[in-house]
Design a protein around this motif. Structure first.
Motif, PDB file in Angstrom:
ATOM      1  N   ALA A  35      42.158  40.208  44.968  1.00  0.00           N
ATOM      2  CA  ALA A  35      41.861  41.234  45.955  1.00  0.00           C
ATOM      3  C   ALA A  35      43.163  41.715  46.569  1.00  0.00           C
ATOM      4  O   ALA A  35      44.149  40.975  46.651  1.00  0.00           O
ATOM      5  CB  ALA A  35      40.940  40.674  47.039  1.00  0.00           C
ATOM      6  N   SER A  36      43.174  42.974  46.988  1.00  0.00           N
ATOM      7  CA  SER A  36      44.407  43.564  47.511  1.00  0.00           C
ATOM      8  C   SER A  36      44.884  42.861  48.773  1.00  0.00           C
ATOM      9  O   SER A  36      46.079  42.903  49.094  1.00  0.00           O
ATOM     10  CB  SER A  36      44.175  45.045  47.803  1.00  0.00           C
ATOM     11  OG  SER A  36      43.103  45.221  48.724  1.00  0.00           O
ATOM     12  N   TRP A  66      42.074  44.255  39.554  1.00  0.00           N
ATOM     13  CA  TRP A  66      41.972  43.731  40.897  1.00  0.00           C
ATOM     14  C   TRP A  66      40.946  44.582  41.650  1.00  0.00           C
ATOM     15  O   TRP A  66      40.487  45.604  41.132  1.00  0.00           O
ATOM     16  CB  TRP A  66      43.326  43.736  41.618  1.00  0.00           C
ATOM     17  CG  TRP A  66      44.033  45.068  41.616  1.00  0.00           C
ATOM     18  CD1 TRP A  66      44.732  45.627  40.584  1.00  0.00           C
ATOM     19  CD2 TRP A  66      44.105  46.013  42.697  1.00  0.00           C
ATOM     20  NE1 TRP A  66      45.232  46.848  40.943  1.00  0.00           N
ATOM     21  CE2 TRP A  66      44.866  47.115  42.238  1.00  0.00           C
ATOM     22  CE3 TRP A  66      43.611  46.028  43.992  1.00  0.00           C
ATOM     23  CZ2 TRP A  66      45.122  48.218  43.041  1.00  0.00           C
ATOM     24  CZ3 TRP A  66      43.877  47.124  44.801  1.00  0.00           C
ATOM     25  CH2 TRP A  66      44.629  48.192  44.329  1.00  0.00           C
ATOM     26  N   VAL A  67      40.576  44.161  42.827  1.00  0.00           N
ATOM     27  CA  VAL A  67      39.550  44.876  43.585  1.00  0.00           C
ATOM     28  C   VAL A  67      40.087  45.240  44.956  1.00  0.00           C
ATOM     29  O   VAL A  67      40.889  44.512  45.560  1.00  0.00           O
ATOM     30  CB  VAL A  67      38.252  44.047  43.722  1.00  0.00           C
ATOM     31  CG1 VAL A  67      37.577  43.887  42.385  1.00  0.00           C
ATOM     32  CG2 VAL A  67      38.554  42.672  44.330  1.00  0.00           C
ATOM     33  N   THR A  68      39.640  46.389  45.460  1.00  0.00           N
ATOM     34  CA  THR A  68      40.015  46.860  46.782  1.00  0.00           C
ATOM     35  C   THR A  68      39.148  46.174  47.838  1.00  0.00           C
ATOM     36  O   THR A  68      38.162  45.497  47.499  1.00  0.00           O
ATOM     37  CB  THR A  68      39.819  48.377  46.863  1.00  0.00           C
ATOM     38  OG1 THR A  68      38.417  48.671  46.774  1.00  0.00           O
ATOM     39  CG2 THR A  68      40.547  49.079  45.721  1.00  0.00           C
ATOM     40  N   PRO A  69      39.466  46.328  49.123  1.00  0.00           N
ATOM     41  CA  PRO A  69      38.586  45.778  50.166  1.00  0.00           C
ATOM     42  C   PRO A  69      37.167  46.330  50.094  1.00  0.00           C
ATOM     43  O   PRO A  69      36.227  45.702  50.589  1.00  0.00           O
ATOM     44  CB  PRO A  69      39.282  46.196  51.469  1.00  0.00           C
ATOM     45  CG  PRO A  69      40.726  46.315  51.097  1.00  0.00           C
ATOM     46  CD  PRO A  69      40.727  46.837  49.682  1.00  0.00           C
ATOM     47  N   GLU A 115      36.014  47.781  44.933  1.00  0.00           N
ATOM     48  CA  GLU A 115      36.128  48.735  43.833  1.00  0.00           C
ATOM     49  C   GLU A 115      37.210  48.263  42.866  1.00  0.00           C
ATOM     50  O   GLU A 115      38.327  47.955  43.289  1.00  0.00           O
ATOM     51  CB  GLU A 115      36.478  50.123  44.366  1.00  0.00           C
ATOM     52  CG  GLU A 115      35.416  50.723  45.280  1.00  0.00           C
ATOM     53  CD  GLU A 115      35.881  52.032  45.887  1.00  0.00           C
ATOM     54  OE1 GLU A 115      37.105  52.311  45.850  1.00  0.00           O
ATOM     55  OE2 GLU A 115      35.033  52.775  46.420  1.00  0.00           O
ATOM     56  N   PRO A 116      36.910  48.193  41.560  1.00  0.00           N
ATOM     57  CA  PRO A 116      37.909  47.711  40.597  1.00  0.00           C
ATOM     58  C   PRO A 116      39.058  48.701  40.431  1.00  0.00           C
ATOM     59  O   PRO A 116      38.876  49.917  40.410  1.00  0.00           O
ATOM     60  CB  PRO A 116      37.110  47.582  39.289  1.00  0.00           C
ATOM     61  CG  PRO A 116      35.679  47.560  39.701  1.00  0.00           C
ATOM     62  CD  PRO A 116      35.596  48.404  40.931  1.00  0.00           C
ATOM     63  N   ARG A 117      40.245  48.165  40.321  1.00  0.00           N
ATOM     64  CA  ARG A 117      41.454  48.917  39.988  1.00  0.00           C
ATOM     65  C   ARG A 117      42.210  48.128  38.923  1.00  0.00           C
ATOM     66  O   ARG A 117      41.941  46.949  38.691  1.00  0.00           O
ATOM     67  CB  ARG A 117      42.341  49.125  41.218  1.00  0.00           C
ATOM     68  CG  ARG A 117      41.689  49.935  42.333  1.00  0.00           C
ATOM     69  CD  ARG A 117      41.627  51.409  41.953  1.00  0.00           C
ATOM     70  NE  ARG A 117      41.156  52.204  43.086  1.00  0.00           N
ATOM     71  CZ  ARG A 117      39.885  52.534  43.289  1.00  0.00           C
ATOM     72  NH1 ARG A 117      38.954  52.110  42.439  1.00  0.00           N
ATOM     73  NH2 ARG A 117      39.526  53.262  44.311  1.00  0.00           N
ATOM     74  N   VAL A 118      43.191  48.762  38.281  1.00  0.00           N
ATOM     75  CA  VAL A 118      43.956  48.109  37.220  1.00  0.00           C
ATOM     76  C   VAL A 118      45.444  48.359  37.441  1.00  0.00           C
ATOM     77  O   VAL A 118      45.852  49.495  37.704  1.00  0.00           O
ATOM     78  CB  VAL A 118      43.540  48.621  35.821  1.00  0.00           C
ATOM     79  CG1 VAL A 118      44.503  48.121  34.756  1.00  0.00           C
ATOM     80  CG2 VAL A 118      42.125  48.139  35.484  1.00  0.00           C
TER      81      VAL A 118
END
Length: 451
Positions: free
Chosen positions: A184-185, A332-335, A338-341
């Motif tokens: 997580a971020s 990874w995922v935002t607070p 939401e998935p990000r790469v």
């Protein structure tokens, strides 16, 4: 010009000799377009008489059943056009040959046997057109946890005519396992890199990225290993089982592909365009669409695996090549969950040794890391870091002016953090824009990236 009678060229280890041995004459242009002489061209390559080197066949020109052919060689990073009579030996674009200077000519001494890179490249090119963006795929997987999947429609039936159904329990558990282990971020705060626990987390995220799935299976034969590639496979198996289909059905599916990965399949790292937001009330995906999407995600991970192998196996020529290369995408995922790469490229370069005496000394590797990601507020960011023993240099690229200003304000803290780790910071700066990408070329004419 043939070799002296009775004298055969030495056969390089593991290579195929050219038979009969012939000479390659440097081609000079006509009077209308004067070019350096053969001697000048060979001298420009810093190739002494009777000195041998490796060359790659870049192109074969005007091969129309004649006894001689024009061959464009890539020698020490420079192009050289030669007229070659090579007997019964067949040369193809991408072949590596050993050549030796004999006066003002090049003698073809031998043709290297097909390298491991060739087979890897062939496998890579089969997957490249069918890659699915991992960020978009993970977004739809996450949505399926709450929305479920619709059964595939019967012939002549609209997909919306059938209600969605919950995911099979095995598929749900695999997706939840992946999401639970994604970083997580908020898990890495400024300055936490000096602590042992975050470092172990980073190692874990890299190990479970899917790039090392097969090697992990060899070491620990377990189908439940926490690994992105293996988890995607478990979701596929669960969906096929629910439909009463076997693995052969999956092999007949055409994977979904992301347009940006088709247009630039080998640019790495390069922050991908943001996947469209998935509405909680949007229409659910069908089982068939999800299987095609998962197939594209598997291809994306496989392309990163094969691309790493191609870059690591590539040898020959005089330009320094990395000892090893790793290309991987870290989800990874935002607070907001939401998935990000983030795309990461890690390369190990050998020491640049200039003399024979230095070759016997212990080598010092240089590690280069490139990281690209697209953050919601900060926008696209690109990091280039080089580490050589205790010396480190870093450059940050930001597209937004506000992000550039913020990064510059944080550079003193980054310099102090690196210094606290015992590193000598030689260069540290932030620039506006994006770095110039170095395009990867697959040899053997499998992909023509010069078009």
């Amino acid at each position: 010009m043939k070799l002296p009678t009775g004298q055969q060229p030495p056969q390089p280890a593991g290579q195929t000799p050219i038979s009969p041995a012939r000479a390659a004459t440097v081609n000079a242009a006509g009077a209308d377009n004067p070019q350096p002489s053969a001697r000048q061209q060979l001298d420009a390559l810093q190739l002494a008489n009777r000195q041998a080197t490796l060359a790659r066949v870049a192109e074969i020109i005007n091969r129309q059943g004649q006894a001689t052919s024009e061959v464009l060689l890539d020698v020490r990073g420079k192009s050289l056009l030669v007229e070659a009579a090579i007997g019964n030996t067949r040369l193809e674009t991408g072949d590596w040959v050993k050549v030796m200077r004999a006066g003002n000519e090049l003698q073809l001494m031998g043709k290297l046997a097909p390298a491991q890179e060739t087979g890897i490249a062939r496998a890579l090119v089969q997957h490249m057109p069918w890659q699915q963006n991992l960020e978009g795929g993970l977004t739809k997987l996450l949505a399926s946890l709450s929305q479920g999947l619709k059964p595939d429609p019967s012939p002549g039936q609209l997909p919306s005519a059938r209600p969605s159904q919950p995911l099979p329990e095995a598929a749900r558990q695999s997706i939840q396992q992946v999401l639970a282990r994604l970083p997580a971020s908020a898990s890495l705060m400024p300055g936490s890199g000096r602590q042992e626990q975050p470092l172990q987390q980073i190692k874990q995220w890299i190990a479970e990225s899917g790039l090392f799935a097969e090697s992990r299976l060899v070491q620990t034969p377990s189908a439940t290993l926490p690994d992105l590639k293996l988890a995607v496979g478990r979701v596929i198996t669960a969906l096929l089982t629910q439909q009463g289909n076997g693995p052969e059905h999956f092999n007949r599916l055409t994977p979904l592909a992301s347009p940006e990965l088709v247009q630039a399949p080998l640019n790495f790292p390069q922050a991908s365009p943001r996947a469209p937001a998935q509405s909680a009330n949007g229409e659910a995906t069908t089982v068939g669409q999800m299987l095609r999407l998962l197939a594209g995600m598997l291809n994306r991970i496989t392309v990163n695996q094969l691309h790493s192998q191609v870059l690591t196996a590539r040898t020959g020529g005089d330009a320094p090549a990395p000892l090893s290369t790793l290309l991987l995408e870290l989800p990874w995922v935002t607070p907001q969950n939401e998935p990000r790469v983030a795309q990461l490229r890690l390369e190990q370069y050998p020491e640049d040794r200039g003399t024979q005496e230095q070759q016997h000394k212990a080598s010092v590797s240089e590690w280069r890391l490139s990281l690209a990601m697209d953050l919601d507020e900060a926008g696209p960011l690109h990091f280039d870091v080089a580490l050589r023993q205790q010396s480190v240099s870093a450059r940050v690229w930001a597209e937004k002016q506000s992000t550039l200003r913020q990064v510059n304000e944080e550079l003193p803290l980054l310099r102090q953090s690196l210094t606290d780790l015992g590193l000598d910071v030689t260069d540290l700066e932030c620039r506006r824009g994006t770095p110039q990408a170095s395009a990867t070329r697959l040899e053997h004419r499998l992909v023509d990236t010069r078009a």
